[in-house]
Write a protein that holds these residues in place. Structure first.
Motif, short mmCIF file in Angstrom:
data_model
loop_
_atom_site.label_atom_id
_atom_site.label_comp_id
_atom_site.label_asym_id
_atom_site.label_seq_id
_atom_site.Cartn_x
_atom_site.Cartn_y
_atom_site.Cartn_z
N HIS A 13 -6.01 16.90 -1.58
CA HIS A 13 -6.61 15.57 -1.47
C HIS A 13 -5.59 14.49 -1.86
O HIS A 13 -5.45 13.47 -1.17
CB HIS A 13 -7.86 15.48 -2.36
N ASP A 14 -4.85 14.74 -2.94
CA ASP A 14 -3.81 13.80 -3.37
C ASP A 14 -2.73 13.65 -2.30
O ASP A 14 -2.25 12.54 -2.03
CB ASP A 14 -3.15 14.27 -4.67
N ARG A 17 -4.00 11.47 0.47
CA ARG A 17 -4.00 10.08 0.02
C ARG A 17 -2.59 9.49 0.08
O ARG A 17 -2.38 8.39 0.61
CB ARG A 17 -4.55 9.98 -1.41
N VAL A 18 -1.61 10.24 -0.40
CA VAL A 18 -0.22 9.77 -0.38
C VAL A 18 0.27 9.65 1.06
O VAL A 18 1.00 8.71 1.40
CB VAL A 18 0.68 10.71 -1.22
N ARG A 20 -1.56 8.84 3.60
CA ARG A 20 -2.13 7.58 4.11
C ARG A 20 -1.33 6.39 3.59
O ARG A 20 -1.09 5.42 4.32
CB ARG A 20 -3.60 7.45 3.70
N MET A 21 -0.90 6.45 2.33
CA MET A 21 -0.10 5.37 1.77
C MET A 21 1.23 5.24 2.52
O MET A 21 1.68 4.13 2.82
CB MET A 21 0.14 5.60 0.28
#
Length: 156
Positions: A13-14, A17-18, A20-21
């Protein structure tokens, strides 16, 4: 292993998220190719010269209609051309243009610089272990999904 699986899920999940960043940061740059198009452009560049869209859909694991829309966008940006298939007059093949190759090189350099900054304090052993582990993980997920697809087909 039981406790490790939820922790790996959290780390995945992390990672998403990264990712996407990274996508948002790269997309904010004026000349950047949207990440989804970059991934497909990379796939086209890796396929044998003159590949069909259906080969791209298989290679990328995407629906043919999604690939068709993305290819249309790549063509409209001048990154890919559709050329007549020399073996089938009814078909076209995808070819990365010089502009597309330059955009790929620029994007890859951006990601390499970003990764180099992020991993600057990692030891060579840590980098090698991470690379091996990430490679093994992606292969395992691919195998698990392929096995699941095969099992579902057999059940039907």
């Amino acid at each position: 292993m039981d406790g490790a699986v939820p922790e790996i899920g959290t780390r995945l999940h992390d990672l998403i998220r990264v990712s996407r960043m990274l996508k948002q940061r790269r997309s904010a740059e004026r000349s950047a190719i949207p990440i989804g198009l970059f991934v497909l452009l990379s796939e086209i560049d890796r396929l044998p010269t003159g590949s069909h869209a259906r080969e791209l859909a298989i290679q990328s694991g995407l629906d043919p209609s999604t690939v068709s829309r993305a290819v249309a966008a790549l063509v409209s940006h001048g990154l890919v051309t559709r050329e007549p298939d020399p073996h089938d007059g009814r078909a076209t093949v995808l070819v990365v243009t010089a502009t597309g190759k330059a955009a790929l090189a620029d994007t890859l350099q951006w990601y390499e610089r970003t990764l180099a900054r992020a991993l600057a304090d990692w030891s060579p052993d840590e980098l090698a272990a991470f690379s091996r582990g990430l490679g093994r993980f992606t292969e395992a997920i691919d195998t698990a999904l392929s096995t699941n697809d095969t099992l579902m087909e057999a059940a039907q």
